[in-house]
Design a protein around this motif. Structure first.
Motif, PDB file in Angstrom:
ATOM      1  N   ASP A   1       0.822  -1.204   0.000  1.00  0.00           N
ATOM      2  CA  ASP A   1       0.000   0.000   0.000  1.00  0.00           C
ATOM      3  C   ASP A   1       0.866   1.269   0.000  1.00  0.00           C
ATOM      4  O   ASP A   1       0.636   2.196   0.764  1.00  0.00           O
ATOM      5  N   ARG A   2       1.859   1.284  -0.855  1.00  0.00           N
ATOM      6  CA  ARG A   2       2.762   2.432  -0.878  1.00  0.00           C
ATOM      7  C   ARG A   2       2.794   3.119  -2.238  1.00  0.00           C
ATOM      8  O   ARG A   2       3.799   3.660  -2.652  1.00  0.00           O
ATOM      9  N   LEU A   3       1.663   3.053  -2.944  1.00  0.00           N
ATOM     10  CA  LEU A   3       1.625   3.705  -4.260  1.00  0.00           C
ATOM     11  C   LEU A   3       0.834   5.010  -4.229  1.00  0.00           C
ATOM     12  O   LEU A   3       0.454   5.534  -5.259  1.00  0.00           O
ATOM     13  N   GLY A   4       0.579   5.538  -3.021  1.00  0.00           N
ATOM     14  CA  GLY A   4      -0.164   6.782  -2.934  1.00  0.00           C
ATOM     15  C   GLY A   4      -1.655   6.527  -2.917  1.00  0.00           C
ATOM     16  O   GLY A   4      -2.101   5.387  -2.874  1.00  0.00           O
ATOM     17  N   PRO A   5      -2.440   7.625  -2.949  1.00  0.00           N
ATOM     18  CA  PRO A   5      -3.880   7.495  -2.773  1.00  0.00           C
ATOM     19  C   PRO A   5      -4.597   6.807  -3.945  1.00  0.00           C
ATOM     20  O   PRO A   5      -5.706   6.343  -3.784  1.00  0.00           O
ATOM     21  N   ASP A   6      -3.968   6.770  -5.111  1.00  0.00           N
ATOM     22  CA  ASP A   6      -4.662   6.227  -6.286  1.00  0.00           C
ATOM     23  C   ASP A   6      -3.757   5.226  -7.005  1.00  0.00           C
ATOM     24  O   ASP A   6      -3.244   5.508  -8.091  1.00  0.00           O
ATOM     25  N   PRO A   7      -3.558   4.045  -6.396  1.00  0.00           N
ATOM     26  CA  PRO A   7      -2.605   3.088  -6.964  1.00  0.00           C
ATOM     27  C   PRO A   7      -2.941   2.703  -8.405  1.00  0.00           C
ATOM     28  O   PRO A   7      -2.033   2.492  -9.212  1.00  0.00           O
TER      29      PRO A   7
ATOM     30  N   GLU B   1      -4.011   4.482 -10.830  1.00  0.00           N
ATOM     31  CA  GLU B   1      -3.472   5.447 -11.775  1.00  0.00           C
ATOM     32  C   GLU B   1      -1.966   5.244 -11.961  1.00  0.00           C
ATOM     33  O   GLU B   1      -1.453   5.304 -13.083  1.00  0.00           O
ATOM     34  N   VAL B   2      -1.268   5.011 -10.849  1.00  0.00           N
ATOM     35  CA  VAL B   2       0.191   4.831 -10.915  1.00  0.00           C
ATOM     36  C   VAL B   2       0.541   3.569 -11.717  1.00  0.00           C
ATOM     37  O   VAL B   2       1.382   3.602 -12.619  1.00  0.00           O
TER      38      VAL B   2
ATOM     39  N   ARG C   1       6.271   9.897   0.071  1.00  0.00           N
ATOM     40  CA  ARG C   1       5.445   9.581  -1.088  1.00  0.00           C
ATOM     41  C   ARG C   1       6.150   9.959  -2.383  1.00  0.00           C
ATOM     42  O   ARG C   1       6.081   9.247  -3.359  1.00  0.00           O
TER      43      ARG C   1
ATOM     44  N   ASP D   1      -2.607  12.783   1.350  1.00  0.00           N
ATOM     45  CA  ASP D   1      -3.119  12.423   0.033  1.00  0.00           C
ATOM     46  C   ASP D   1      -3.631  13.657  -0.716  1.00  0.00           C
ATOM     47  O   ASP D   1      -3.348  13.849  -1.892  1.00  0.00           O
TER      48      ASP D   1
ATOM     49  N   LEU E   1     -10.767   8.377  -2.935  1.00  0.00           N
ATOM     50  CA  LEU E   1      -9.392   8.263  -2.463  1.00  0.00           C
ATOM     51  C   LEU E   1      -9.309   8.457  -0.944  1.00  0.00           C
ATOM     52  O   LEU E   1     -10.071   9.252  -0.406  1.00  0.00           O
ATOM     53  N   PRO E   2      -8.415   7.753  -0.257  1.00  0.00           N
ATOM     54  CA  PRO E   2      -7.453   6.825  -0.822  1.00  0.00           C
ATOM     55  C   PRO E   2      -8.100   5.529  -1.310  1.00  0.00           C
ATOM     56  O   PRO E   2      -8.907   4.937  -0.618  1.00  0.00           O
TER      57      PRO E   2
END
Lengths: 195, 324
Positions: free
Chosen positions: A27-33, A35-36, B25, B76, B289-290
């Protein structure tokens, strides 16, 4: 080709996937995994496609056939990242709802074009084995020209999805476009020679 | 600086753990794109905003000023932004907006007003009673957040400049300072800077239309539109224009940036509406989000982003599938 070099390339091409995978499960890809993952896998697919299509011209320009020997692996990696790109779309953007997937493909041409680029790679991946190569003989070469279709469709997909800044899309399109033009040029030259 | 803005007695870097998150991040997102270079990447982020504000809490009730849904964490909200003046990647604004000068700042109000004039940052922060409002924010790209903004009603600001009876629309303009905004220097960008947005006057005067100066109780980070931005919670996020330097009241409908760029994709109204599809993204659902890897957190999108009770009457008799 030295086996160790082959192994190095194999592992190197896998690293972007491994990094993404470790970050995703942690869970370390930010708020919108979604999209990444979408962005990163799409970009690596296109980079690997560039490398795949560079194999022939590099041989012609520099006489180095290393990339040609690695071409099958690079092509399959292009397909691999393309597959994750597609699965990401299904998982994050449609929630695996068949109706949603179909309506997205029908209503959004840039997605349909991306899907077509992936579809064109499918028979190439299936027939990528040596056995298939032997079985299909000359037809194998013809079939594998489909990769040019993938390249053209991938550029269209990339340019179409850009909202306002087409910088990256333009760079990849120019590179892939040049690689395709080089082949047109080569085919003409050959035709002249054989006359 | 002012009564509304209290500088904390100790450096904010020592009391704000979110800066650590922010850098973490950034490092990770850089690693995702360039895994091989990750070891050599250093975090260049400088934290902006984050000064404590004095405010009241918005009324909980039918006004729509306060949703009880769980909030999107600050790390976020401040790390995932669309602010194309700094680049088109979600992490670009956080990486590249730190040297945007937000103090001094002035906001010009002109056009169809009785008293055209200018507001300086001090006037903005001192001159209005700030309140916290917790709004849903729905982006046209089909993601959404819940954000506790601090600000005041746009109506209050506009009334001070006395709109004339000819005023029917409000046009907004973002700062355009290429030296500090690398995205505007891109040769391949197709946006005609400065970024422009607009509202109908009755939309602008609606109590939900907010001029935000902060989030999570502190002044806005640059990437979120410091020092002052618009928040119109029932419209897609691109209407909520950031870092505003100009407001003009007009007789006719102003041209907006996205409309100019792709009129078939972006309408003037841009009300959140799951029934009206966008050529790029289905608007039927959104990722709140998140979002997670195993659970993308997809939820159905509500008409007017859930603010129908408050704003639907503004659009009575209008065909929203045509006037999207």
């Amino acid at each position: 080709m030295k086996p160790w070099l082959r192994a190095v390339v194999f592992i190197t091409a896998l690293i972007p996937f491994l990094v993404l995978f470790i970050q995703a499960i942690g869970d370390r890809l930010g708020p919108d995994p979604g999209e990444v993952i979408m962005h990163v896998t799409g970009e690596w697919a296109i980079r690997l496609l560039v490398l795949t299509l560079l194999a022939s011209p590099v041989k012609a320009w520099f006489g180095w056939s290393g990339l040609l020997l690695l071409r099958r692996m690079l092509g399959l990696y292009t397909f691999f990242y393309g597959c994750i790109h597609l699965l990401t779309f299904a998982h994050f953007y449609t929630g695996w709802e068949a109706v949603a997937v179909i309506s997205e493909l029908v209503e959004r041409p840039y997605i349909a074009v991306g899907f077509a680029a992936w579809l064109a790679m499918l028979p190439l991946a299936i027939t990528s084995t040596k056995a298939m190569q032997r079985r299909l003989k000359r037809r194998w070469l013809v079939l594998h020209r489909l990769v040019y279709g993938t390249a053209a469709l991938a550029c269209l997909h990339l340019l179409w999805q850009a909202r306002s800044d087409i910088g990256d899309a333009l760079i990849y399109s120019v590179v892939l476009g040049s690689l395709l033009l080089w082949r047109v040029h080569r085919a003409r030259k050959r035709a002249v020679v054989s006359c | 600086m002012s009564a509304g803005l209290i500088v904390p007695p100790i450096p904010s870097s020592e009391i704000t753990p979110e800066s650590i998150y922010l850098k973490r991040r950034q490092f990770l997102s850089a690693a995702a794109v360039w895994p091989l270079a990750a070891a050599g990447v250093s975090a260049a982020a400088t934290e902006t905003g984050g000064k404590l504000l004095q405010y009241q809490h918005a009324q909980v009730g039918d006004g729509g000023f306060h949703t009880a849904e769980s909030k999107t964490p600050l790390e976020d909200v401040s790390a995932y932004c669309n602010f194309y003046e700094f680049g088109t990647d979600k992490t670009d604004p956080t990486k590249h907006s730190y040297n945007m000068t937000t103090d001094p700042w002035s906001l010009t109000v002109k056009g169809e007003v009785g008293k055209p004039g200018k507001l300086h940052l001090e006037d903005i922060l001192q001159g209005f009673q700030l309140e916290e409002r917790i709004y849903r924010l729905r982006c046209v790209e089909a993601w959404s957040m819940v954000v506790p903004w601090v600000g005041f009603s746009l109506a209050e600001l506009l009334k001070r400049f006395e709109p004339t009876s000819d005023a029917r629309y409000v046009a907004f303009e973002t700062l355009y300072r290429p030296k500090e905004m690398r995205g505007t220097r891109s040769y391949t960008s197709t946006i005609d800077w400065p970024y422009r947005e607009g509202l109908r006057l009755d939309e602008a005067m609606h109590p939900l239309s907010l001029m935000a100066v902060g989030l999570y109780g502190k002044t806005l980070p640059n990437q979120n539109g410091a020092p002052i931005r618009l928040v119109v919670p029932w419209k897609y996020g691109f209407k909520s224009i950031k870092s505003i330097v100009g407001i003009r009241l007009t007789r006719s409908q102003p041209k907006t940036s996205w409309q100019g760029l792709a009129p078939h994709e972006y309408g003037f109204y841009a009300n959140v509406n799951p029934e009206v599809d966008h050529p790029r993204w289905s608007q039927k659902s959104e990722r709140r989000l998140p979002s997670g890897f195993f659970d993308p957190n997809r939820i159905p999108t509500q008409k007017f982003n859930g603010y129908s009770a408050q704003v639907a009457q503004l659009y009575q008799g209008m065909d929203l599938s045509k006037l999207y």
